[in-house]
Design an enzyme around this catalytic site. Sequence first.
Site, PDB file in Angstrom:
ATOM      1  N   ILE A 128       0.837  -1.207   0.000  1.00  0.00           N
ATOM      2  CA  ILE A 128       0.000   0.000   0.000  1.00  0.00           C
ATOM      3  C   ILE A 128       0.871   1.256   0.000  1.00  0.00           C
ATOM      4  CG2 ILE A 128      -1.706   1.316   1.336  1.00  0.00           C
ATOM      5  CD1 ILE A 128      -2.745  -1.489   2.338  1.00  0.00           C
TER       6      ILE A 128
ATOM      7  N   THR B 263      -4.195   5.089   7.786  1.00  0.00           N
ATOM      8  CA  THR B 263      -5.166   4.139   7.222  1.00  0.00           C
ATOM      9  C   THR B 263      -4.661   2.714   7.460  1.00  0.00           C
ATOM     10  OG1 THR B 263      -4.128   4.161   5.027  1.00  0.00           O
ATOM     11  CG2 THR B 263      -5.910   5.735   5.391  1.00  0.00           C
ATOM     12  N   SER B 264      -3.724   2.548   8.414  1.00  0.00           N
ATOM     13  CA  SER B 264      -3.118   1.219   8.603  1.00  0.00           C
ATOM     14  C   SER B 264      -3.776   0.459   9.761  1.00  0.00           C
ATOM     15  CB  SER B 264      -1.621   1.378   8.819  1.00  0.00           C
ATOM     16  OG  SER B 264      -1.024   0.119   8.956  1.00  0.00           O
ATOM     17  N   ARG B 265      -3.371   0.746  10.977  1.00  0.00           N
ATOM     18  CA  ARG B 265      -3.994   0.134  12.151  1.00  0.00           C
ATOM     19  C   ARG B 265      -4.023   1.182  13.261  1.00  0.00           C
ATOM     20  NH1 ARG B 265      -6.094  -2.943   9.368  1.00  0.00           N
ATOM     21  NH2 ARG B 265      -5.945  -5.208   9.314  1.00  0.00           N
TER      22      ARG B 265
ATOM     23  N   ASP C  80      -8.576   6.479   9.200  1.00  0.00           N
ATOM     24  CA  ASP C  80      -9.555   5.459   8.796  1.00  0.00           C
ATOM     25  C   ASP C  80      -9.596   4.344   9.830  1.00  0.00           C
ATOM     26  OD1 ASP C  80     -11.410   4.295   6.855  1.00  0.00           O
ATOM     27  OD2 ASP C  80      -9.869   2.747   6.567  1.00  0.00           O
TER      28      ASP C  80
ATOM     29  N   GLU D 267     -11.374   1.046  17.942  1.00  0.00           N
ATOM     30  CA  GLU D 267     -12.458   1.010  16.951  1.00  0.00           C
ATOM     31  C   GLU D 267     -13.387  -0.188  17.102  1.00  0.00           C
ATOM     32  OE1 GLU D 267     -10.017   0.772  13.306  1.00  0.00           O
ATOM     33  OE2 GLU D 267     -10.883  -1.210  12.954  1.00  0.00           O
TER      34      GLU D 267
ATOM     35  N   HIS E 102     -12.952   2.718   9.055  1.00  0.00           N
ATOM     36  CA  HIS E 102     -12.271   1.535   8.491  1.00  0.00           C
ATOM     37  C   HIS E 102     -12.921   1.126   7.161  1.00  0.00           C
ATOM     38  CE1 HIS E 102      -9.343  -1.781   9.864  1.00  0.00           C
ATOM     39  NE2 HIS E 102      -9.406  -1.776   8.544  1.00  0.00           N
ATOM     40  N   GLN E 103     -12.855   2.052   6.256  1.00  0.00           N
ATOM     41  CA  GLN E 103     -13.579   1.963   4.993  1.00  0.00           C
ATOM     42  C   GLN E 103     -12.632   1.830   3.799  1.00  0.00           C
ATOM     43  OE1 GLN E 103     -15.803   5.620   4.585  1.00  0.00           O
ATOM     44  NE2 GLN E 103     -16.015   5.351   2.386  1.00  0.00           N
TER      45      GLN E 103
ATOM     46  N   PHE F  89     -10.610  -0.270   2.616  1.00  0.00           N
ATOM     47  CA  PHE F  89     -10.574  -1.510   1.812  1.00  0.00           C
ATOM     48  C   PHE F  89     -11.841  -1.710   0.994  1.00  0.00           C
ATOM     49  CE2 PHE F  89     -13.737  -4.326   3.708  1.00  0.00           C
ATOM     50  CZ  PHE F  89     -14.093  -3.586   4.818  1.00  0.00           C
TER      51      PHE F  89
HETATM   52  P1  NAD Z   1       2.866  -4.890   3.548  1.00  0.00           P
HETATM   53  O1  NAD Z   1       3.266  -6.030   4.411  1.00  0.00           O
HETATM   54  O2  NAD Z   1       2.867  -5.071   2.063  1.00  0.00           O
HETATM   55  O3  NAD Z   1       3.786  -3.614   3.866  1.00  0.00           O
HETATM   56  C1  NAD Z   1       4.145  -3.242   5.155  1.00  0.00           C
HETATM   57  C2  NAD Z   1       5.489  -2.545   5.070  1.00  0.00           C
HETATM   58  O4  NAD Z   1       5.799  -2.076   6.371  1.00  0.00           O
HETATM   59  C3  NAD Z   1       6.622  -3.492   4.627  1.00  0.00           C
HETATM   60  O5  NAD Z   1       7.349  -2.886   3.582  1.00  0.00           O
HETATM   61  C4  NAD Z   1       7.460  -3.651   5.890  1.00  0.00           C
HETATM   62  O6  NAD Z   1       8.855  -3.804   5.624  1.00  0.00           O
HETATM   63  C5  NAD Z   1       7.184  -2.322   6.600  1.00  0.00           C
HETATM   64  N1  NAD Z   1       7.484  -2.364   8.014  1.00  0.00           N
HETATM   65  C6  NAD Z   1       7.457  -3.406   8.878  1.00  0.00           C
HETATM   66  N2  NAD Z   1       7.848  -3.011  10.110  1.00  0.00           N
HETATM   67  C7  NAD Z   1       8.106  -1.698  10.005  1.00  0.00           C
HETATM   68  C8  NAD Z   1       8.569  -0.732  10.929  1.00  0.00           C
HETATM   69  N3  NAD Z   1       8.845  -1.059  12.198  1.00  0.00           N
HETATM   70  N4  NAD Z   1       8.734   0.540  10.498  1.00  0.00           N
HETATM   71  C9  NAD Z   1       8.482   0.871   9.203  1.00  0.00           C
HETATM   72  N5  NAD Z   1       8.070   0.000   8.284  1.00  0.00           N
HETATM   73  C10 NAD Z   1       7.879  -1.271   8.674  1.00  0.00           C
HETATM   74  O7  NAD Z   1       1.423  -4.420   4.078  1.00  0.00           O
HETATM   75  P2  NAD Z   1       0.321  -3.616   3.277  1.00  0.00           P
HETATM   76  O8  NAD Z   1      -0.543  -4.558   2.534  1.00  0.00           O
HETATM   77  O9  NAD Z   1       0.971  -2.492   2.553  1.00  0.00           O
HETATM   78  O10 NAD Z   1      -0.569  -3.062   4.494  1.00  0.00           O
HETATM   79  C11 NAD Z   1      -0.084  -2.026   5.328  1.00  0.00           C
HETATM   80  C12 NAD Z   1      -1.048  -1.825   6.494  1.00  0.00           C
HETATM   81  O11 NAD Z   1      -2.334  -1.430   6.003  1.00  0.00           O
HETATM   82  C13 NAD Z   1      -1.289  -3.068   7.358  1.00  0.00           C
HETATM   83  O12 NAD Z   1      -1.198  -2.702   8.716  1.00  0.00           O
HETATM   84  C14 NAD Z   1      -2.707  -3.445   7.075  1.00  0.00           C
HETATM   85  O13 NAD Z   1      -3.295  -4.056   8.188  1.00  0.00           O
HETATM   86  C15 NAD Z   1      -3.326  -2.091   6.761  1.00  0.00           C
HETATM   87  N6  NAD Z   1      -4.536  -2.179   5.953  1.00  0.00           N
HETATM   88  C16 NAD Z   1      -5.576  -1.344   6.216  1.00  0.00           C
HETATM   89  C17 NAD Z   1      -6.740  -1.412   5.457  1.00  0.00           C
HETATM   90  C18 NAD Z   1      -7.920  -0.502   5.704  1.00  0.00           C
HETATM   91  O14 NAD Z   1      -9.032  -0.791   5.235  1.00  0.00           O
HETATM   92  N7  NAD Z   1      -7.758   0.614   6.402  1.00  0.00           N
HETATM   93  C19 NAD Z   1      -6.843  -2.358   4.416  1.00  0.00           C
HETATM   94  C20 NAD Z   1      -5.744  -3.182   4.158  1.00  0.00           C
HETATM   95  C21 NAD Z   1      -4.589  -3.089   4.912  1.00  0.00           C
END
Ligand code: NAD
Length: 338
Positions: free
Chosen positions: A155, A232-234, A258, A263, A295-296, A298
């Site tokens: 992402i 938008t991550s966690r 998000d 949540e 949390h929208q 996705f």
């Molecule tokens: P991914 O595994 O492809 O990428 C994560 C990146 O973070 C990797 O490049 C990894 O090396 C890096 N990373 C790991 N530890 C780290 C640290 N300590 N500091 C900096 N970088 C670090 O994951 P993704 O598919 O890109 O997803 C990223 C996040 O988005 C996840 O937490 C996922 O849960 C969240 N997400 C949210 C939604 C939503 O609807 N809001 C949907 C999908 C995913």
Amino acid sequence: MRVAVFSTKPYDQEFFRATNSAFGHELVFFEARLNSQTASLAKGYPAVCVFVNDDLNARVLLMLQRSGTRLIALRCAGYNNVDLQTASELEMTVARVPAYSPQAVAEHTLGLILAAARRLHKSYNRVREGNFSLDGLLGMDIAGKVAGVIGTGKIGRLVAKRLLAFECQVVAFDLMEEPELVAAGVEYLTREEIFRRSDIITLHCPLVPATRHLINEESLALMKRGVMLVNTSRGALVDTRPVIRALKSGKIGALALDVYEEEADLFFEDLSNQVIQDDAFMRMLTFPNVIITGHQAFFTHHAMEHISRQTLENIAQFERGEVPAGLIRWEDIRGGSA
Ligand code: NAD
């Protein structure tokens, strides 16, 4: 395979039912979230299918394992809500959907950045009420700003590319550099330099012990006054209390979320007729420069189709005795390679 599907909404059921015609699993849908109070619903099901706010802690996993569950099929990418060590010790298989539509999340992230920069959430409401005043809507150009991307995985890298297209100077932090991004003009810096130099900071790393409350009193102190913070991550990447203090002092100029640490008690439900008890969340909503979606990111047609297909495929592969494509190995996570 017989699958207990937790935390389902009508839209989940619609996509899973349609996709399942090609798989023939026996899907039983539960609205309840999976936790220690509801784990007994899964009695006799060899597989459970769960989402982001189901709580698969050690106690829940033990209850599931004792009542016959062997597969945890996550219908999401993140796996921070599963005690993977315990699952491994109990010899339970855990699979996820590693990439369903990173574009969907990246596009939502850009949507939030633009909305926060131009106060679109405020102007939308004003115009509906016949208020065409521009007072308080003074915006910020994105072009020329330093945008810091933390986590350049599936992402984050798409967000970085989109920010480059908006003529931002993109800086990034990750445990590993992405050569394609470097070639495109992204500069990798230390995490502290990202905090110091960015006008916009957007989080795309996973929630692991090292990243919990990454945004806290100390990191906020390093940031520029008026910084825009986007998550938008966690939710638990951000410590809410210091963020509220930083909003009050003006240190944070805009906040776009998000996801939210607490949540699970709010998101995905219609609480419009209830008194919301989460004071920190409600306080955040009082700031004019805060925009929150539930949390929208996705939630697109394409992503939902992909999620249901990959989840049901993981289950089918497990049932055939194969390694599910979305398998999560505790050994890899512990070793830091996942
Ligand atoms: P991914 O595994 O492809 O990428 C994560 C990146 O973070 C990797 O490049 C990894 O090396 C890096 N990373 C790991 N530890 C780290 C640290 N300590 N500091 C900096 N970088 C670090 O994951 P993704 O598919 O890109 O997803 C990223 C996040 O988005 C996840 O937490 C996922 O849960 C969240 N997400 C949210 C939604 C939503 O609807 N809001 C949907 C999908 C995913």
